[in-house]
Write a protein that holds these residues in place. Structure first.
Motif, PDB file in Angstrom:
ATOM      1  N   LEU B  45       0.823  -1.202   0.000  1.00  0.00           N
ATOM      2  CA  LEU B  45       0.000   0.000   0.000  1.00  0.00           C
ATOM      3  C   LEU B  45       0.861   1.257   0.000  1.00  0.00           C
ATOM      4  CD1 LEU B  45      -2.945   1.126   0.266  1.00  0.00           C
ATOM      5  CD2 LEU B  45      -2.479   1.292   2.719  1.00  0.00           C
ATOM      6  N   GLN B  48      -4.052   5.453   0.942  1.00  0.00           N
ATOM      7  CA  GLN B  48      -5.457   5.066   1.058  1.00  0.00           C
ATOM      8  C   GLN B  48      -6.292   6.326   1.270  1.00  0.00           C
ATOM      9  OE1 GLN B  48      -6.224   2.200   4.158  1.00  0.00           O
ATOM     10  NE2 GLN B  48      -8.410   2.681   4.261  1.00  0.00           N
ATOM     11  N   ASP B  56      -4.193   6.957   5.114  1.00  0.00           N
ATOM     12  CA  ASP B  56      -2.916   6.280   5.350  1.00  0.00           C
ATOM     13  C   ASP B  56      -2.002   6.542   4.171  1.00  0.00           C
ATOM     14  OD1 ASP B  56      -1.986   2.929   6.532  1.00  0.00           O
ATOM     15  OD2 ASP B  56      -0.743   4.556   5.777  1.00  0.00           O
ATOM     16  N   SER B  58       1.525   6.345   4.973  1.00  0.00           N
ATOM     17  CA  SER B  58       2.759   6.114   5.711  1.00  0.00           C
ATOM     18  C   SER B  58       3.870   5.503   4.848  1.00  0.00           C
ATOM     19  CB  SER B  58       2.498   5.223   6.926  1.00  0.00           C
ATOM     20  OG  SER B  58       1.923   3.992   6.531  1.00  0.00           O
ATOM     21  N   GLN B  59       3.501   4.795   3.786  1.00  0.00           N
ATOM     22  CA  GLN B  59       4.492   4.160   2.917  1.00  0.00           C
ATOM     23  C   GLN B  59       4.695   4.931   1.614  1.00  0.00           C
ATOM     24  OE1 GLN B  59       6.366   1.565   4.056  1.00  0.00           O
ATOM     25  NE2 GLN B  59       5.256   2.025   5.941  1.00  0.00           N
TER      26      GLN B  59
END
Lengths: 111, 116
Positions: B45, B48, B56, B58-59
Motif C-alpha cells: 500500500l 489510502q 494512510d 505512511s508508505q
C-alpha cells in the motif's frame, strides 16, 4: 519476521488433484482474510474472503481459517490448468483497515 | 459488471521525468487505494483515501510521490522525478464501505511502469 508469509513455490499438482495453499500471519488481532489470484502480468483478482474460524466453500474453492494458529489456507479441488497462477494471501490489520499481502505462492497445474 | 479503471496500462519513461497515473474506482466505492507491486512480491500500500481524505500514506515516498482524490471519486498518483527503482506495477483498488474490517478490495488492471 514478515507479517504475512507464504511459500513461494512453485507448487506443482496434476490436473484433477487438490491444490493446498497455505498462509501464516503475525498480527493476532487480524479479523479478515482474503485470497487473490494473479495471472502473470495481470492484476490480482479476489476469489475468496473469510472472517470466522472454520471453512468457507465457493465452488471448487475452500478457504480455511484458524485464528488460534494464525493460519489460513486455500484448497482448490479438481485443479485445472487454468488455475495455474500466483495466489496471494492478504490480511486486514490495524485500525486503518489496510491489507498486508504475502509474496504469493505460484501454482502450476500439469495437464 | 462494474470495474476499476486505470490508465495508462503501460508507461515507459526516462529517469528524472514526471509520470502520472489515473484511477476511476467502482461507482459508489468510498475507499480508494494505490498499491505498488514489484515483480515477485505482493502489492504494498502506498496511499489510502476515504472519499477525498488521505487516511494512510505512511508508505508513500513523499519527496517524489503525490496523490490526490479531489472530488472523492477518481484519483491521480504522480511521481516526480522518476527513479530507476520506481519500475513496478502500480495498482489501484477500491472498496465499498468506509473503515470497515470486512472490506473487500477490487483491483483495476494496473499500470506497468518502466523507468529507463
Amino acid at each position: 519476521q514478515k507479517e504475512v508469509e507464504q511459500n513461494s513455490g512453485p507448487l506443482s499438482v496434476p490436473e484433477g488433484a487438490i491444490a493446498s495453499l497455505n498462509c501464516t500471519y503475525s498480527d493476532r488481532v487480524s479479523q479478515s482474510f482474503f485470497w487473490y489470484r494473479q495471472y502473470s502480468g495481470k492484476s490480482p483478482e479476489l476469489i475468496m474472503s473469510i472472517y470466522s474460524n472454520g471453512d468457507k466453500e465457493d465452488g471448487r474453492f475452500t478457504a480455511q481459517l484458524n485464528k488460534a494458529s494464525q493460519y489460513v489456507s486455500l484448497l482448490i479441488r479438481d485443479s485445472q490448468p487454468s488455475d495455474s497462477a500466483t495466489y496471494l494471501c492478504a490480511v486486514n490489520t490495524g485500525s486503518s483497515y489496510k491489507l498486508i499481502f504475502g509474496s504469493g505462492t505460484r501454482l502450476l497445474v500439469r495437464p | 459488471e462494474a470495474e476499476v479503471a486505470q490508465s495508462p496500462r503501460y508507461k515507459i519513461t526516462e529517469k528524472s521525468q514526471a509520470v502520472a497515473f489515473w484511477c476511476d474506482p467502482i461507482s459508489g466505492h468510498a475507499t480508494l487505494y494505490w498499491y505498488r507491486q514489484i515483480l515477485g512480491q505482493g502489492p504494498e500500500l502506498l496511499v489510502q483515501f476515504q472519499d477525498e481524505s488521505v487516511v494512510d500514506d505512511s508508505q508513500l515516498p513523499k519527496d517524489r510521490f503525490s496523490a490526490e482524490r479531489l472530488k472523492g471519486v477518481d484519483s491521480t498518483l504522480k511521481i516526480q522525478p522518476a527513479e530507476l527503482g520506481d519500475s513496478a506495477m502500480y495498482l489501484c483498488a477500491s472498496s465499498l464501505e468506509k473503515g470497515q474490517t470486512y472490506n473487500e478490495q477490487f483491483f483495476g488492471p494496473g499500470t506497468r511502469l518502466t523507468v529507463l
